[in-house]
Design an enzyme around this catalytic site. Structure first.
Site, PDB file in Angstrom:
ATOM      1  N   CYS A 152       0.833  -1.297  -0.035  1.00 45.39           N
ATOM      2  CA  CYS A 152       0.083   0.128  -0.082  1.00 45.39           C
ATOM      3  C   CYS A 152       0.666   1.359   0.072  1.00 45.39           C
ATOM      4  O   CYS A 152       0.533   2.208  -0.647  1.00 45.39           O
ATOM      5  CB  CYS A 152      -1.000   0.072   1.270  1.00 45.39           C
ATOM      6  SG  CYS A 152      -0.171  -0.085   2.923  1.00 45.39           S
ATOM      7  N   HIS A 196      -1.580   1.679   7.307  1.00 45.78           N
ATOM      8  CA  HIS A 196      -1.824   1.414   6.025  1.00 45.78           C
ATOM      9  C   HIS A 196      -1.937   2.842   5.230  1.00 45.78           C
ATOM     10  O   HIS A 196      -2.205   3.752   6.018  1.00 45.78           O
ATOM     11  CB  HIS A 196      -3.402   1.038   6.109  1.00 45.78           C
ATOM     12  CG  HIS A 196      -3.861   0.865   4.750  1.00 45.78           C
ATOM     13  ND1 HIS A 196      -3.510  -0.030   3.701  1.00 45.78           N
ATOM     14  CD2 HIS A 196      -5.016   1.321   3.914  1.00 45.78           C
ATOM     15  CE1 HIS A 196      -4.278  -0.071   2.609  1.00 45.78           C
ATOM     16  NE2 HIS A 196      -5.305   0.833   2.836  1.00 45.78           N
TER      17      HIS A 196
END
Length: 917
Positions: free
Chosen positions: A267, A842
């Site tokens: 990510c 994230h």
């Protein structure tokens, strides 16, 4: 330098056969001989690279020589039309015979001499002229009689081949152009070439600027041309490159609104790529194929153009409008190949990937093919304007690419020596600003307080302490909540039912991480005061349970730790197993039930261990009598103070009234700090065996006794102090404050001193950075991650940043153009977000589409529209700003320049599609 195109060129043959001999203009025989064999334009002239020379059959040329040497046009045999039939293998493809030798099979004539002969005698009907180029091979000028014949095919039709001839010195670019013309490829379409090698595998011809010789192409090799698909992919690429399913094959969406599949902790890479993809001028540079002319395959600091090509493929796919999401596997592989830190699938920092990518793209696209040495010069009292211009010109002499054009700016760096006052001024380029966040000097720590009163459950406290404080500061903060003196506290890190570490008061709080489970225990007073006082020893206590239904041959390795350990104060001069048993039974009384009279035994219970004195701590360390480091003796009031337990004038634990035959609920065992038994350690006759600091005691439970008398639910219970609801509010900071902090004077650290040329030694100088020149697109990296020798933390401070009109006029010290304020104002175009902490997190992206002006939220392969008020959050990590004059240049529509017609005008997504906060 083009060689003859196709071997049997009909145009060449037609041109030759049209040239019939013109007898009325034919000069005399001696004049002919002189024109053909002179050293200026005839056969005797030296070879010059790039010239065209022609092959003439030796047989016909000898006839001509005899004819002109005879001196009489009427009596000498006429040679007729030039006939080179003996030089060809056939008269269809007109391929030259192999192994022809100059002087035996043919002679070479320069272009002027050849054209004379054709004008005078003509060329045999249907035969092509055999034109060859003069090339330099291995430093020697030579006529290339045998050029390279390549078989050109299309990827979509591998069975149809076209033969074309190329000189060894022709560029691969000429091969590309020839193939494009042959296969009627439109100028808008992008192509690339592959060559089939001897093993049958294919290799890319990446660098089109090299020659056929440098590319090691040989006659007969197959060269495949493929054309990029409409969706941005290549026909030869694996189908896994895009995640388009069969039903989505005809998908047509907004270009740029395309997700990136997470390959496993990638990510961070997806976030950086989405931000960069939404920089308008950079994306246009790739979409319009301007990068093809600037690929630098020879830069030793670059990546052979592979990173630029891999990124271009991603951009073309994402902006084709034919994909909902794509799989960046090839790009990930390229990144790992050239930057080993990104190999594998570990989590990384999006800003670090961005830094690598910008540098890699710059070097792959650097217009400077050979970097010259540039000596950096100090200001030496010269005007800033002059020094800055010199520094920027020097930078551009070695670094000139679209990345420099778009992202590079200029710092002014001022260093001042603290001893002699020498001032050093330099101007340095930058690609992004890494700005610090205002850091609080306070820290919030959560701890559990364990009272000596067994009736009180452990209390959870949230304490505000100095970030650079000591363990004693933690105790002082807790004392304000509990009323217990800091001197009566011991701090420990509990991990896996045991003490990972017991801290000393002078140790730094920086050694405690936020994730550590910190317990603070109340113990008896530690200073030996008064005549009647007695010293206490603090014993670490573990809880263990025997594993059921297993025979361990009387060893203690079948015992499992459970519950929370304790630190218990015991009078040093009254230590015995029986006294310790009852002290511990008292400390555990909240969740351990005492046996009732019905549970008493029949008198067969052995009491041997109740009568044995517990060894002194010093004796248990191999007979050493030194005072252990972790135990701190002091006056005792029994087990606790007040009415909780017997006070000083009460009988000691060993003299408390006992029911001699009461069944013992558990047994006691000396153990090491890990909670495992090692009997040899406790042999008093064994010298030299060291014990960490003091004995650890384990309370060993039989499974049935534990099940009957030990209340696990109550043992795990705790209460929250009122302070737990207190949250240390972090006031939001403005982005401008971070930039001010960036330009603040600071003193260099000891690890990074500056060498003063006046003092001739390294100095801890003061340093100040100022902004001199800002780039078209400004990247601002918020330094949320803090790493020190003992601690790592992420700052979740809310940074308030403007969506538009970020004004840098107050920060740029270069004399400004007041008539063009847009040169100092920026609008936001993308944000890389980081959610979570240091160990896990994230990355996502907010970005404004350059075509629609709509903001979107990119979460790996998921994309959803957002509004402006959703963009600002504590997760903002890297900000991308575009200068307003550049935005107007790229999008000249008048409506876009007005605030009311802002590019961010979408509708918020549903709560199912995105949870920004």
């Amino acid at each position: 330098m083009a060689m003859a195109a196709v071997a049997a060129s009909p145009a060449g043959a037609a041109a030759a056969e049209d040239r019939e001999p013109q007898h009325e203009t034919v000069p005399g025989l001696e004049s002919q001989r002189l024109q053909i064999e002179n050293v200026e334009n005839g056969r005797g002239r030296p070879l010059r690279e790039g010239e065209s020379w022609f092959l003439v059959g030796q047989h016909w040329y000898k006839y001509w020589e005899v004819y002109v040497q005879g001196g009489d046009q009427d009596s000498s045999p006429f040679p007729g039309c030039i006939n080179n039939a003996e030089l060809f293998e056939d008269q269809v493809n007109w391929h030259l015979k192999k192994g022809l030798v100059e002087g035996e099979d043919y002679v070479l004539l320069p272009a002027a001499a050849w054209h004379y002969l054709v004008d005078w005698y003509g060329l045999e009907h249907g035969q092509p002229a055999i034109e060859r180029k003069v090339v330099e091979l291995s430093g020697i000028q030579t006529v290339e009689v045998y050029p390279v014949e390549l078989l050109l095919v299309q990827h979509s039709d591998m069975d149809t081949t076209h033969t074309a001839q190329f000189s060894h010195t022709d560029s691969i670019d000429l091969v590309v152009r020839t193939a494009r013309e042959q296969f009627l490829v439109s100028p808008q379409e992008e192509t690339r070439l592959w060559v089939k090698n001897a093993e049958g595998s294919f290799e890319r011809l990446c660098n089109t600027r090299v020659t056929v010789l440098d590319a090691a192409l040989k006659t007969g090799q197959v060269v495949v041309m493929e054309t990029r698909n409409k969706d941005g992919t290549w026909p030869s690429a694996p189908h896994a490159m895009s995640s388009t399913s069969e039903e989505d094959a005809d998908f047509q969406g907004q270009p740029g609104i395309c997700g990136l599949t997470n390959l496993g902790n990638t990510c961070f890479m997806n976030s950086a790529l989405q931000c960069l993809s939404n920089v308008p001028q950079l994306t246009e540079y790739f979409l319009k194929n301007r990068y093809l002319e600037e690929l630098n395959f020879c830069n030793p600091l670059g990546m052979k153009g592979e990173i630029a090509e891999a990124y271009a493929d991603l951009v073309k796919q994402a902006w084709s409008g034919h994909h909902r999401s794509i799989v960046p596997h090839v790009f990930k592989t390229k990144v790992g190949h050239f930057a080993s830190q990104f190999l594998g699938y570990q989590q990384h920092d999006s800003q670090e990937l961005l830094s690598f990518l910008l540098d890699g793209l710059h070097e792959d696209l650097n217009r400077v093919k050979k970097k010259e040495y540039v000596e950096l010069c100090d200001a030496a009292g010269r005007p800033d304007q002059e020094v800055a211009q010199e520094a920027w010109q020097n930078h551009k002499r070695r670094n000139d690419s679209v990345i420099v054009d778009t992202f590079h700016g200029l710092f002014k760096s001022t260093l001042v020596c603290p001893d002699c006052g020498n001032v050093s001024v330099t101007f340095d380029p930058f690609c992004y600003l890494s700005v610090p966040l205002p850091v609080s000097h306070k820290r919030v720590m959560e701890v559990f307080f364990v009272s000596m009163d067994p009736r009180r459950k452990p209390e959870q406290h949230r304490l505000v302490v100095p970030k650079k404080g000591k363990i004693s500061d933690l105790c002082v903060a807790l004392a304000k909540h509990t009323g217990i003196s800091p001197e009566r506290m011991m701090v420990a890190d509990v991990f896996s039912h045991r003490f990972y570490k017991i801290y000393q008061l002078e140790e730094s709080l920086s050694s405690i991480l936020d994730r550590d489970d910190i317990f603070i225990y109340e113990v008896s007073g530690r200073a030996a005061i008064g005549e009647n006082s007695r010293e206490d020893v603090v014993l670490p206590i573990y809880l263990r349970e025997r594993t059921p239904a297993r025979d361990y041959n009387n060893s203690y390795y079948g015992l499992m730790l459970f519950g929370h350990p304790l630190l218990v104060s015991v009078p040093r001069d009254r230590l015995s197993w029986d006294a310790l048993y009852h002290i511990l039974l008292y400390r555990l009384s909240r969740y351990v039930t005492r046996p009732s009279s019905d549970d008493e035994d029949d008198g067969d219970e052995k009491d041997l261990e109740d009568k044995d004195a517990i060894p002194k701590p010093g004796q248990m360390a191999g007979g050493s009598s030194q005072d252990p480091g972790q135990e701190q003796a002091g006056p005792s009031s029994g087990v606790a103070s007040g009415s909780r337990a017997p006070v000083d004038n009460s009988p000691g634990p060993s003299h408390w009234p006992q029911r001699a035959r009461r069944k013992h609920l558990f047994t006691l065992q000396t153990v090491n700090s890990n909670g495992t038994s090692d009997r040899s350690t406790f042999n008093e006759d064994t010298h030299g065996v060291s014990f960490s600091s003091q004995p650890y005691i384990a309370i060993d439970w039989e499974p049935e006794m534990k099940k009957r008398y030990y209340d696990e639910v109550e043992a795990e219970g705790y209460v929250k102090h009122d302070c737990v609801s207190y949250v240390l509010k972090k006031a939001p900071v403005r982005l401008q404050e971070c930039i001010e902090l960036f330009t603040t004077v600071e003193t260099l650290e000891k690890e990074n001193p500056w060498y003063c040329p006046t003092c001739k030694q390294h100095q801890l100088a003061t340093k100040k950075l100022d902004l001199w020149m800002l780039p078209e697109t400004l990247i601002i990296h918020l330094k949320r991650f803090s790493y020190t020798k003992f601690s790592r933390e992420k700052l979740d401070t809310l940074v308030e940043f403007p969506i538009r009109d970020l004004d840098f006029s107050e920060f740029v010290i270069k004399p400004q153009n007041e008539s063009a304020p847009e040169l100092y104002k920026y609008d936001l175009i993308a944000v890389s977000n980081h959610y979570g902490g240091l160990r896990d997190g994230h990355y996502t992206t907010f970005a404004c589409n350059k075509d629609s002006g709509q903001w979107h939220y990119f979460d790996d392969n998921s994309v959803s529209p957002v509004t402006e008020n959703q963009i600002e959050s504590k997760a903002a990590y890297v900000l991308f700003y575009q200068r307003q004059d550049v935005a107007r240049r790229l999008q000249p529509q008048p409506g876009l320049s007005e605030p009311s017609a802002s590019p961010a005008c979408g509708t918020p997504p549903s709560s199912e599609s995105m949870d920004v906060n």
